[in-house]
Design a protein around this motif. Structure first.
Motif, PDB file in Angstrom:
ATOM      1  N   SER A   4       7.180  58.208  30.648  1.00  0.00           N
ATOM      2  CA  SER A   4       8.162  57.167  30.897  1.00  0.00           C
ATOM      3  C   SER A   4       7.636  56.055  31.779  1.00  0.00           C
ATOM      4  O   SER A   4       8.275  55.021  31.913  1.00  0.00           O
ATOM      5  N   PHE A   5       6.472  56.226  32.418  1.00  0.00           N
ATOM      6  CA  PHE A   5       5.966  55.208  33.317  1.00  0.00           C
ATOM      7  C   PHE A   5       5.502  53.990  32.525  1.00  0.00           C
ATOM      8  O   PHE A   5       4.724  54.099  31.588  1.00  0.00           O
ATOM      9  N   GLN A   6       5.979  52.823  32.934  1.00  0.00           N
ATOM     10  CA  GLN A   6       5.572  51.569  32.327  1.00  0.00           C
ATOM     11  C   GLN A   6       4.881  50.733  33.395  1.00  0.00           C
ATOM     12  O   GLN A   6       5.511  50.272  34.335  1.00  0.00           O
ATOM     13  N   PHE A   7       3.578  50.556  33.248  1.00  0.00           N
ATOM     14  CA  PHE A   7       2.806  49.857  34.257  1.00  0.00           C
ATOM     15  C   PHE A   7       2.565  48.411  33.833  1.00  0.00           C
ATOM     16  O   PHE A   7       2.409  48.125  32.641  1.00  0.00           O
ATOM     17  N   PRO A  12      -5.386  47.535  36.657  1.00  0.00           N
ATOM     18  CA  PRO A  12      -6.406  48.470  36.148  1.00  0.00           C
ATOM     19  C   PRO A  12      -5.739  49.734  35.614  1.00  0.00           C
ATOM     20  O   PRO A  12      -4.765  50.225  36.186  1.00  0.00           O
ATOM     21  N   TYR A  13      -6.285  50.246  34.528  1.00  0.00           N
ATOM     22  CA  TYR A  13      -5.672  51.387  33.849  1.00  0.00           C
ATOM     23  C   TYR A  13      -6.760  52.343  33.396  1.00  0.00           C
ATOM     24  O   TYR A  13      -7.800  51.934  32.888  1.00  0.00           O
ATOM     25  N   SER A  14      -6.535  53.619  33.612  1.00  0.00           N
ATOM     26  CA  SER A  14      -7.478  54.644  33.188  1.00  0.00           C
ATOM     27  C   SER A  14      -6.801  55.579  32.190  1.00  0.00           C
ATOM     28  O   SER A  14      -5.828  56.260  32.538  1.00  0.00           O
ATOM     29  N   GLY A  46      -3.942  54.433  40.967  1.00  0.00           N
ATOM     30  CA  GLY A  46      -2.621  54.862  41.413  1.00  0.00           C
ATOM     31  C   GLY A  46      -1.819  55.597  40.359  1.00  0.00           C
ATOM     32  O   GLY A  46      -0.695  56.037  40.629  1.00  0.00           O
ATOM     33  N   GLN A  47      -2.374  55.776  39.179  1.00  0.00           N
ATOM     34  CA  GLN A  47      -1.629  56.451  38.112  1.00  0.00           C
ATOM     35  C   GLN A  47      -1.322  57.904  38.471  1.00  0.00           C
ATOM     36  O   GLN A  47      -0.219  58.387  38.216  1.00  0.00           O
ATOM     37  N   TYR A  69     -10.081  47.840  47.243  1.00  0.00           N
ATOM     38  CA  TYR A  69      -9.322  48.282  46.073  1.00  0.00           C
ATOM     39  C   TYR A  69      -7.814  48.368  46.326  1.00  0.00           C
ATOM     40  O   TYR A  69      -7.054  48.761  45.426  1.00  0.00           O
ATOM     41  N   LEU A  70      -7.391  48.000  47.515  1.00  0.00           N
ATOM     42  CA  LEU A  70      -5.985  48.238  47.885  1.00  0.00           C
ATOM     43  C   LEU A  70      -4.990  47.324  47.184  1.00  0.00           C
ATOM     44  O   LEU A  70      -3.865  47.731  46.921  1.00  0.00           O
ATOM     45  N   ALA A  71      -5.367  46.094  46.901  1.00  0.00           N
ATOM     46  CA  ALA A  71      -4.387  45.135  46.392  1.00  0.00           C
ATOM     47  C   ALA A  71      -3.746  45.612  45.091  1.00  0.00           C
ATOM     48  O   ALA A  71      -2.506  45.645  44.972  1.00  0.00           O
ATOM     49  N   ASP A  72      -4.569  45.986  44.112  1.00  0.00           N
ATOM     50  CA  ASP A  72      -4.016  46.457  42.833  1.00  0.00           C
ATOM     51  C   ASP A  72      -3.281  47.775  43.005  1.00  0.00           C
ATOM     52  O   ASP A  72      -2.245  48.011  42.373  1.00  0.00           O
ATOM     53  N   LEU A  73      -3.813  48.642  43.854  1.00  0.00           N
ATOM     54  CA  LEU A  73      -3.147  49.925  44.111  1.00  0.00           C
ATOM     55  C   LEU A  73      -1.759  49.690  44.706  1.00  0.00           C
ATOM     56  O   LEU A  73      -0.776  50.313  44.266  1.00  0.00           O
ATOM     57  N   GLN A  74      -1.661  48.788  45.668  1.00  0.00           N
ATOM     58  CA  GLN A  74      -0.360  48.489  46.284  1.00  0.00           C
ATOM     59  C   GLN A  74       0.617  47.937  45.263  1.00  0.00           C
ATOM     60  O   GLN A  74       1.809  48.267  45.285  1.00  0.00           O
ATOM     61  N   ARG A  75       0.141  47.106  44.371  1.00  0.00           N
ATOM     62  CA  ARG A  75       1.020  46.543  43.333  1.00  0.00           C
ATOM     63  C   ARG A  75       1.608  47.640  42.462  1.00  0.00           C
ATOM     64  O   ARG A  75       2.791  47.614  42.121  1.00  0.00           O
TER      65      ARG A  75
END
Length: 204
Positions: A4-7, A12-14, A46-47, A69-75
């Motif tokens: 159900s997660f919509q990013f 960044p996506y793994s 962060g996934q 790497y924090l900026a995208d993780l925080q978002r």
């Protein structure tokens, strides 16, 4: 539920994170059953964090990563807001600037093979203070046993890592156990995971 997660598409996506999060959860759920606060070292995209926090509501899942790497993780964490998923903290294990309370659970995934061996050693040295005197530790990733690769794909992966950086590479499980034991962590279980990975569960 985990589908159900919509990013946001620009984050960044793994795909590997999406593939392995449910198998990992099946191991860390009992391992962290009595923990109140789990520190994730190297939260990456962060996934894992948003999924595990949603499935383990009894604990606080504290993300951390290097400042760059924090900026995208925080978002991602802000997008998937949850009461038990606080803002990520800057953590470079090569530095000693950390004033947070020790966690009773520590999780890290796919990090030891992208660190140099010196930094792996520093990770365990820092872990002595990052983790509480009684704590659970779960480490996910590929490992060698008695110096041997467990699969041909891991062999190729190791060499691809070393082409990127000669300091990278799949670590020997026995060497990791020795570093963990030096700070009081004893192996509780060594779980076989999909895609020739393992999950090592320690306790002290």
């Amino acid at each position: 539920m985990h589908n159900s997660f919509q990013f946001p598409a620009d984050l960044p996506y793994s795909q590997a994170c999406e593939n392995n999060k449910a198998p990992i959860l099946s191991v860390i759920k009992p391992a962290f059953a009595h923990c109140k606060r789990v520190l994730e070292v190297g939260s990456g995209t962060g996934q894992h964090a948003v999924y595990f926090a949603s499935q383990l509501p009894q604990l606080v899942w504290q993300c951390s990563d290097q400042p760059a790497y924090l900026a995208d993780l925080q978002r991602r964490l802000k997008h998937q807001a949850a009461d038990n998923l606080p803002a990520a903290l800057p953590l470079d294990i090569r530095q000693s600037d950390w004033s947070e309370p020790a966690a009773d659970g520590v999780f890290t995934a796919n990090t030891l093979h992208i660190m140099s061996w010196q930094v792996v050693q520093q990770f365990f040295q820092r872990l002595d203070s990052l983790a509480a005197s009684q704590a659970e530790l779960c480490i996910y990733g590929p490992f060698n046993y008695q110096g041997q690769f467990t699969s041909e794909s891991n062999h190729h992966f190791h060499h691809s890592l070393q082409q990127r950086d000669p300091g990278m590479g799949i670590r020997d499980q026995e060497a990791i156990l020795e570093l963990a034991a030096a700070i009081g962590f004893q192996l509780q279980a060594d779980h076989s995971m999909p895609a020739n990975n393992r999950l090592l569960h320690f306790r002290r």
